[in-house]
Structure formats: C-alpha cells, structure tokens
Design a protein around this motif. Structure first.
Motif, PDB file in Angstrom:
ATOM      1  N   ARG A  22      41.048 -33.114 -91.268  1.00 25.73           N
ATOM      2  CA  ARG A  22      40.616 -34.318 -90.568  1.00 25.73           C
ATOM      3  C   ARG A  22      40.434 -35.419 -91.605  1.00 25.73           C
ATOM      4  O   ARG A  22      39.982 -35.167 -92.725  1.00 25.73           O
ATOM      5  CB  ARG A  22      39.282 -34.054 -89.876  1.00 25.73           C
ATOM      6  CG  ARG A  22      38.626 -35.272 -89.258  1.00 25.73           C
ATOM      7  CD  ARG A  22      37.283 -34.904 -88.645  1.00 25.73           C
ATOM      8  NE  ARG A  22      36.281 -34.566 -89.659  1.00 25.73           N
ATOM      9  CZ  ARG A  22      35.554 -35.458 -90.317  1.00 25.73           C
ATOM     10  NH1 ARG A  22      35.699 -36.746 -90.085  1.00 25.73           N
ATOM     11  NH2 ARG A  22      34.672 -35.073 -91.223  1.00 25.73           N
ATOM     12  N   GLN A  29      39.438 -27.873 -86.944  1.00 21.44           N
ATOM     13  CA  GLN A  29      39.959 -29.219 -86.702  1.00 21.44           C
ATOM     14  C   GLN A  29      39.041 -30.326 -87.220  1.00 21.44           C
ATOM     15  O   GLN A  29      39.489 -31.431 -87.487  1.00 21.44           O
ATOM     16  CB  GLN A  29      40.248 -29.413 -85.202  1.00 21.44           C
ATOM     17  CG  GLN A  29      39.043 -29.507 -84.287  1.00 21.44           C
ATOM     18  CD  GLN A  29      38.570 -28.138 -83.776  1.00 21.44           C
ATOM     19  OE1 GLN A  29      39.016 -27.114 -84.239  1.00 21.44           O
ATOM     20  NE2 GLN A  29      37.652 -28.135 -82.815  1.00 21.44           N
ATOM     21  N   ARG A  46      48.084 -35.250 -90.538  1.00 25.58           N
ATOM     22  CA  ARG A  46      49.199 -34.393 -90.131  1.00 25.58           C
ATOM     23  C   ARG A  46      49.889 -33.742 -91.308  1.00 25.58           C
ATOM     24  O   ARG A  46      50.409 -32.638 -91.197  1.00 25.58           O
ATOM     25  CB  ARG A  46      50.192 -35.213 -89.314  1.00 25.58           C
ATOM     26  CG  ARG A  46      49.487 -35.901 -88.148  1.00 25.58           C
ATOM     27  CD  ARG A  46      50.021 -35.456 -86.855  1.00 25.58           C
ATOM     28  NE  ARG A  46      51.359 -35.960 -86.652  1.00 25.58           N
ATOM     29  CZ  ARG A  46      52.091 -35.626 -85.603  1.00 25.58           C
ATOM     30  NH1 ARG A  46      51.622 -34.792 -84.710  1.00 25.58           N
ATOM     31  NH2 ARG A  46      53.284 -36.129 -85.451  1.00 25.58           N
ATOM     32  N   ALA A  83      49.854 -26.913 -84.846  1.00 22.86           N
ATOM     33  CA  ALA A  83      48.662 -27.259 -84.057  1.00 22.86           C
ATOM     34  C   ALA A  83      47.676 -26.103 -84.045  1.00 22.86           C
ATOM     35  O   ALA A  83      46.458 -26.302 -84.045  1.00 22.86           O
ATOM     36  CB  ALA A  83      49.063 -27.635 -82.635  1.00 22.86           C
ATOM     37  N   TRP A 103      40.797 -39.107 -87.352  1.00 23.29           N
ATOM     38  CA  TRP A 103      42.203 -38.730 -87.133  1.00 23.29           C
ATOM     39  C   TRP A 103      42.559 -37.401 -87.762  1.00 23.29           C
ATOM     40  O   TRP A 103      41.926 -36.940 -88.701  1.00 23.29           O
ATOM     41  CB  TRP A 103      43.131 -39.829 -87.687  1.00 23.29           C
ATOM     42  CG  TRP A 103      42.824 -41.172 -87.123  1.00 23.29           C
ATOM     43  CD1 TRP A 103      42.210 -42.208 -87.769  1.00 23.29           C
ATOM     44  CD2 TRP A 103      43.057 -41.624 -85.785  1.00 23.29           C
ATOM     45  NE1 TRP A 103      42.060 -43.270 -86.915  1.00 23.29           N
ATOM     46  CE2 TRP A 103      42.567 -42.942 -85.695  1.00 23.29           C
ATOM     47  CE3 TRP A 103      43.630 -41.032 -84.659  1.00 23.29           C
ATOM     48  CZ2 TRP A 103      42.641 -43.684 -84.512  1.00 23.29           C
ATOM     49  CZ3 TRP A 103      43.709 -41.769 -83.493  1.00 23.29           C
ATOM     50  CH2 TRP A 103      43.214 -43.075 -83.419  1.00 23.29           C
ATOM     51  N   ILE A 104      43.600 -36.815 -87.210  1.00 27.24           N
ATOM     52  CA  ILE A 104      44.163 -35.597 -87.776  1.00 27.24           C
ATOM     53  C   ILE A 104      45.050 -36.004 -88.942  1.00 27.24           C
ATOM     54  O   ILE A 104      45.866 -36.913 -88.804  1.00 27.24           O
ATOM     55  CB  ILE A 104      45.015 -34.869 -86.720  1.00 27.24           C
ATOM     56  CG1 ILE A 104      44.142 -34.401 -85.556  1.00 27.24           C
ATOM     57  CG2 ILE A 104      45.799 -33.726 -87.326  1.00 27.24           C
ATOM     58  CD1 ILE A 104      44.934 -33.975 -84.336  1.00 27.24           C
ATOM     59  N   SER A 124      44.993 -25.517 -87.224  1.00 26.67           N
ATOM     60  CA  SER A 124      43.694 -26.162 -87.376  1.00 26.67           C
ATOM     61  C   SER A 124      42.712 -25.755 -86.279  1.00 26.67           C
ATOM     62  O   SER A 124      41.621 -26.287 -86.199  1.00 26.67           O
ATOM     63  CB  SER A 124      43.863 -27.680 -87.385  1.00 26.67           C
ATOM     64  OG  SER A 124      44.387 -28.118 -86.158  1.00 26.67           O
TER      65      SER A 124
END
Lengths: 333, 513
Positions: free
Chosen positions: B378, B372, B385, B365, B382-383, B368
């Motif tokens: 991105r 982010q 993952r 976490a 949405w992220i 980013s």
C-alpha cells in the motif's frame, strides 16, 4: 480459429425472439427497428431526449453497481432517487441561485444516502436481508413523496400534484445549447463520477476491500477488512448516487418534482448494472443502451406499438449477456 | 464398574450379531482408506470405534449403512449377507446414523424434525404423531415440546432428538459419530445412560469417538483403527488407557534433531482464554500458551478440539469470554483484526478456498490478500501495483509454485500450488506471529518439508514465532521445536524433557493422561 458458435446461436436466438415479439404486437419488424433507431439517435432532438434519459439511468446503474460489488442488492434506488429529488427541489426552491443549485445537489446526495443507510445498518448489525429492507424503504419513500406532493410541497396554483418550478438561476448549466440539440452538465458529472469510481475500485486499498467483501466475505473477514463497515458504507454510497440522480433530474431537466417523477429509473438501474457485468466503466455504455431502447420504444407508441415492448427488449438483452458471461466463466475451469 | 463389566460381558456372549463386516477394503484414488477390516456389532452392546482423524472410522461406518460401496468384502445384517447400494438401503435394514454435526433444521418444529423424510402418511395427523413421539420420548425418559421450534433446543436436546429420530425410523443398529463433541460432561453421562437403555432393549450401538475415558467408562467393546487397518478388537475389560492410546497413535520414529536456537522474547501469550464456539459451547476452555521468538510450536489434537476457535480468537474474529491475549507485548483486547495484521500476525488459513483466496482473482490480486494495508503493498490510500506484482512473483517463487503468469486466476493453479502460494505469502512480509492451520495440506512429503524448513528459517532469522495446527502428530514431531496438545478446548504441555514424546502427547490428545 474456431467460431464461437454458442455466442452466434445466442445472438440469433435473441434476434428471433425480438422479431417474434414485434410480430406479436402487430409491427413489421424491419420498420420498427428503423423507427426505433431514428427516434433515439437518428436526429438531434432524438439525441437530446436519449441523453436526458441516460443521466438518471447512469446514476442509478452506478448506484446498484456499487452495492452489487460489495455483494448487496440495492432494490431501493427508486425510492432513494425520489427522496433525493424531493430534498433537492426543496433546497433549490428556497435558494434560487447557482449556490442554491450546488446545495441542492448535496441535499439530493445526502437524502438518498440517508434513505439507504437503514438497509445497510440492518444488514450489517441484524442480518436482515437488504432486498427486503430496500423494498420496504421504497414503499415508505413513495408514501412520503405522495404526502409531500399532495400537501406541504404542492404548488397550490396547479391542478396536478407537483411542486412549483425552480428558478432558472438554479438550473444546471448547459454545455451545448443549439436547439433542437441541447445537453446540460449533469451527464458529464455522472460520467466523471463513474470513471473516478472505476479508478478508485481498481487502485485503492479500500476499493480492493470492497470487492473482496463482495467476492468472498469470509476471506475478507480473515484479511482484516471491516465487513460491517464496508456493508454500511457501500449501501450508503449506493443511496447517495441514486439521490444524486434525482437531484440532477430536477436541476438539469425537469425543474420540478411531481407524482411518478422517479418513473422506474431506479428499477432500470438494476438492469443497467447487470448488463455492465463486472466492469464499472461498462455501466456507461450499458446506461446508454438502456436510454436508446427506452427512448426508441417510447417513440414507437406513435406508430401504434405498445410502449411495454422496451421491457421485453431489455430483458432479452440482459439474458443474452448473462449467458455470454456464463460461457466465459465456465471456460476458466 | 467392575461388577457391571462382568455382567455386560456375559450378556454380550449370549446376544446375537446384528451386523458383521468382513474383510472390507475401500480405496479412494491412490489412498487405501480401509484395508481388509472386519467389524462386528452385537445386539445389546455399546461398541466403541476409535482412531485418529483419517484412520478410517467414518469410512467404515458409511460402508455399514450403505453410503459407500467397498471394493472388497461382505456385509451381513442380522445373519444374512446383503447388498447395500445407498443410505436408503441402510435405513430399510434398520441402520441409522447420527453424524457429528446434527441434522436438525432449526426453523422446523421438533416434531417436523423428528419425522422429516420418514413421515407416516402424505397427510400428517399431528395429534397421532405427537402421541407416538411422546411414547418414544417417555420410553427414553426424555420430554419434548413437540410444537416448539428446534432452534430452542440446547446441544443435548438436539442430540436427544437425533436419537429419537433413529427410534422413529425403527433403527436397530445405531451409529453415533462423536456424540459427545458438543455436550457437557453431565449431558454426556446422561447420553450414555440413554444408550445403555437402548442396548438393554436389544439395539446394537456403535459410538465413534476419540475420547478414551468414554470408551473405558461406558462401552463394552472397542475396535481400534489406524491408517485404515484394524489394530485391535477386544472387550473393554481387557484393555486400558495406555494400551489404547498406543494402539491409536502407534510407534513412530523418534524426532529428528532440528537446528539449535535460543528462544527469545515472548511474542504471543494466551492466558486462561475461554472462547465460545458457534454452538455456544466453550470451544476453548482456560487455555494457556506462550510463543517465543524463534520457535515453531506444534498444536497437536484431533479435529474439533478447539484449534479453530483458538485461532479465530487470536486473529480477533471471536471475542473471548474471559482470559487475555498478548500480541507482541501489547494487550490485544479490542484491537481490530487489521491492526493485529499490522503488528505482524499472519495466517495460513485452514480452508483455503473459503478463507484464504478469491478463486477467480489473479495471483497478483491474491498476493496481497490479508496484507493489503501493509506497506509497501500500500502507498497512501492506493495499491502499489509494482510492489504487489513483485510480491506475487516472490510468493510463487519461494516454494516454486507452478503457474502460467501472475495475471492468471488463482483457480488456474492446482491445489498443491495454491497451498504453496498462500504459505509463502504468510512468510514474506515482516511476519511476527504466524498461525498455520494444516500448512501442508495437499502437499507431498517434499513440499511439506520445504514449507516447514522455510517456516523454521523465517522464525529463526526474523525473530518470529509460529503456531502450527496439524492432525498428523508425526508431522509435528518431525518438523516443530516443541508440541503442546489440545483436547476438549484445553491446552496441555508435556512435562519438561518430554516435549516431543509421541506417547505422552498421544495420551494428552485423547485425554488418557
């Protein structure tokens, strides 16, 4: 494996305190516990009442949780719920149909949001603390409700200060209707919103930034997150959820609004969110536990145990969980 | 000044010793902060204590007023050897200190601030206190509205109040840490006027500073520390700016030759930039700076010269009063911080804990953080993952930060490894302009060299540019392509051909030039 002695002691201590509280009010604890369980989840009619209570608790709990996640204390869920329910009942009375019901839900959301918006703006642009402003907005909301219920919105045919009942056409439909158990769609709506929010919070960029603002506002600023916007929006969304809770109470269950309608659900929302800790999904079981204890101790009144006991029980549970979590966090270091 | 100088030195001879520190050694862990340092403060004298950040000035002063206990050495006050166990002991021996960041509480009145912690009695007789306060103020030629809130005070008003606080406590040995840091030149003049008056009345004044003009214009005696060692202790009349600058900065090794490169297009252009700091002072004053692709530029200067505010203005967190910032060829005015990050602006933050990481979030976490909104981290709203996990892995691998898995919290890493992680993160995703504030903080020499060599490589290979703040001039000389100096909010470049001259940059840093 070594036993988590601290946790065991904590749990035992909490039980001992609850035991003492029950003894102090003159109850025989084993009987009181049994009664509470039977009267909250022991029979279909009890389930019905417990789930009725759970709906607004989940809505306000999630409302407080959203704000808390952005580092804000929304003490104003009570007022937002009340204002939301008034807007909702007004729309449902004017448009007595299923379409009216949808509009009434929207009205509740919008009214709750507008009631929280000033607190967000004051915090973001003037630095005024949201605890103060939301408490003040509560008072204004309650005064507004008092005036509306005594005056313009009052049902003149009745003695008490209440609005007229809404038409059945605007009720939220039941998903199960086999009396003595019945349940309407509203609890499912709020649960789905909670799950959706949990996903959004974990997986979306905006959700990441919301959590970042709550965790470390300075790092958020250096990371390009729009601190002020996040503050305003999260407070507004929080109010919207509390307002939704009010609308669902009106349309699903109460079908009218009266003095004292909000019944402390907004404040209980603080406890629900605290108990849930860091996890949005945990707001669901947390709201359920609150509903069980609240419903259970309401019924205890019938065996001469004061109703205020539920506050004692919930307070103890929150403290014990907070202590559990404090242990967990110190383990990181 | 010359005549005055003579008179001063005569008086200095005749006055007594107020405080004497003899052979003080103070060790913090592996670091020797003070090594056999002796120091004398005389009554009637304004004594300057100068040196770079980390030279040991503040440590020495804290030993003097009892806040730190030395491992070796003796302290004598007014001729008697004493044992100081706490700052309270120091106060009872009439030693007072005004720190660089004033200890004025804005919500209290001026009178309450004056008396705070030194109230005459349990029941305060306001009228009596005001009359004594007025007496002290009049003696110094100040005037205060004692019942007004302290938040109404200007920086120079707050400084005056701090001096009166010392008098209220009957301080005879007064230590002032960077007293002019927040003051305008006119206010600084007035301050030293007041200090001279106090000295004439028999006080021993010690001024901790890095501003050589102040030392030369207003002080009687100067003590120079470098790396915890005493470098010089002599009357001001027997020295000059060049000598002091060299004593402070020292002789370093010459700059090693870095790999050759051709500077390219302008990536950052700061022109006549003026930025107000937290206290409303002009922390950056008409600064000019240009970064071209490929180059790593060092920004030398002592702490608090305006580096922080310059960075925040470039990041879009502080609005300039005037001047312009051009980022990647476009005017950055009214461009949001997140937009600037999209254009390629990257930061290695000064205060990692406050600004650069969330301690109890996972490395993943944290990877980013600040990035982010950039693809591929991105994807739509949405992220992504998988990309984020890969990126976190790269960020730990680049400088071999030791960790127990990217799902573990940031706080599970040591400080040095956290620094490796945040430095890597700033270099890995399409950087154009990298702002690095002490990027090697907490790293050993090898680690620091790795970070700088990767920084240069990134700038050369990806046509990026970096601006590096460090309080260690040697580090900048060794690792950057050229150096500019920041002092009192102004940026000065050494003349062509002298871009890495230790002597010249040292002089610019302490305003001796």
């Amino acid at each position: 494996m070594h036993l988590p002695w601290k946790h065991i002691w904590l749990t035992l201590a909490a039980f001992a305190l609850i035991w003492l509280a029950l003894v102090a009010v003159g109850a025989y604890p084993p009987e009181a516990f049994r009664e509470m369980i039977i009267r909250s989840v022991g029979k279909p009619a009890a389930w019905r009442e417990t789930l009725f209570q759970m709906t607004p608790l989940l809505a306000t709990g999630l409302a407080v949780f959203v704000a808390l996640r952005a580092g804000l204390f929304n003490i104003g869920a009570e007022g937002q719920l009340m204002v939301g329910s008034l807007a909702s009942v007004a729309v449902a009375l004017a448009i007595p149909s299923a379409f009216g019901m949808i509009l009434a839900i929207v009205a509740g959301i919008v009214a709750g949001a507008l009631w929280a918006l000033p607190a967000g703006l004051i915090k973001a642009y003037r630095g005024g603390h949201e605890v103060i402003s939301t408490i003040m907005l509560n008072s204004i909301g309650m005064a507004l409700a008092g005036w509306l219920l005594a005056g313009p919105m009052r049902n003149k045919l009745q003695e008490s200060t209440t609005t007229a009942a809404i038409d059945e056409a605007a009720y939220i439909p039941h998903v199960v209707d086999q009396m003595p158990f019945r349940m309407n769609l509203s609890l499912i709506i709020v649960t789905l919103i909670t799950v959706g929010f949990a996903y959004w919070l974990k997986r979306s960029v905006k959700g990441y930034e919301l959590s970042l603002v709550g965790k470390n506002p300075i790092a958020a600023k250096f990371s390009g997150a729009a601190l002020k916007k996040v503050t305003v929006w999260s407070m507004t969304a929080s109010g919207a959820l509390a307002g939704l809770g009010g609308a669902l109470m009106v349309l699903g269950d109460e079908h009218r609004v009266y003095m004292g309608f909000s019944g402390g659900y907004g404040f209980d929302g603080l406890g629900v969110a605290m108990l849930a800790g860091g996890s949005p999904i945990a707001v669901v079981p947390s709201a359920f536990l609150f509903a069980v204890i609240s419903q259970g101790s309401d019924s205890l009144a019938q065996i001469q145990i004061p109703k205020g006991l539920n506050g004692v029980l919930l307070g103890l549970i929150i403290i014990v969980f907070a202590a559990y979590r404090a242990k967990k966090e110190t383990h990181h270091d | 000044m010359d005549d005055g100088g003579d008179v001063r030195s005569l008086r200095t001879e005749s006055d007594g010793v107020a405080a004497h520190l003899d052979g003080i050694t103070k060790v913090f862990g592996k670091l020797t902060a003070l090594d056999q340092v002796s120091f004398t403060a005389n009554r009637g004298r304004i004594q300057a204590l100068v040196g770079e950040n980390g030279a040991g000035k503040t440590t020495l002063m804290r030993v003097l007023y009892g806040a730190l206990k030395p491992e070796q050495g003796a302290i004598s006050l007014h001729g008697n050897e004493v044992q100081l166990d706490s700052a309270a002991d120091g106060i009872s021996h009439h030693i007072g200190m005004v720190s660089q960041h004033y200890a004025i509480i804005p919500e209290l009145t001026c009178l309450q601030n004056l008396m705070l912690g030194a109230e005459p009695e349990a029941w305060i007789k306001q009228a009596e206190c005001i009359s004594r306060a007025d007496e002290l103020a009049t003696k110094m030629g100040f005037s205060f509205d004692w019942t007004a809130k302290a938040e109404t005070l200007s920086p120079s008003g707050a400084q005056k109040l701090e001096i009166l606080k010392l008098l209220w406590r009957d301080a005879e040995i007064m230590i002032l840490d960077e007293p002019t840091a927040m003051l305008s030149p006119a206010d600084s003049d007035a301050l030293f006027g007041s200090l001279r008056q106090l000295a004439d009345q028999g006080a021993a004044i010690i001024v901790v500073t890095h501003r050589l003009p102040e030392v030369l214009d207003y002080c009687d005696h100067v003590t120079v520390l470098r790396g915890g060692k005493l470098m010089a202790d002599k009357p001001v009349s027997e020295t000059n700016a060049e000598e002091l600058a060299e004593l402070i900065i020292g002789h370093g090794v010459d700059a090693p030759v870095l790999d050759e490169f051709e500077p390219g297009e302008i990536l950052l252009k700061v022109a006549s930039l003026t930025v107000k700091g937290e206290r409303g002072d002009e922390a950056v004053q008409g600064a000019d700076l240009t970064l071209r692709s490929g180059e790593v530029v060092g920004l030398a200067g002592v702490d608090g010269s305006g580096q922080r505010e310059l960075f925040q203005a470039i990041l879009g967190l502080l609005n300039p009063v005037s001047g312009s910032i051009l980022l990647c060829g476009a005017d950055a005015e009214r461009v949001s911080p997140s937009k600037r990050i999209e254009q390629g602006l990257r930061l290695i933050a000064e205060d990692r804990h406050a600004e650069g990481v969330v301690d109890d979030w996972s490395l993943e976490a944290n990877a980013s953080l600040g990035l982010q909104r950039l693809e591929p981290l991105r994807s739509g709203p949405w992220i992504d993952r998988k990309e984020r996990a890969d990126f976190a892995q790269q960020s730990t691998d680049l400088f071999a930060a030791k960790h127990q898995g990217i799902d573990k919290p940031m706080s599970s890493l040591s400080g040095g490894n956290q620094q490796r992680f945040v430095a890597a993160r700033a270099l890995l995703l399409r950087p154009k302009v990298i702002l690095a504030f002490q990027p090697t903080r907490g790293l050993d020499i090898d680690g620091a060299a790795q970070v700088f060599s990767q920084l240069r490589k990134t700038c050369r290979d990806e046509n990026a540019a970096a601006l590096v703040v460090s309080f260690d001039l040697d580090e900048l000389i060794e690792h950057t392509d050229r150096i500019v100096a920041m002092s009192g909010g102004r940026i000065q470049s050494p003349p062509p051909g002298e871009e890495k001259s230790r002597k010249i940059i040292g002089e610019l840093m302490v305003e001796a030039g």
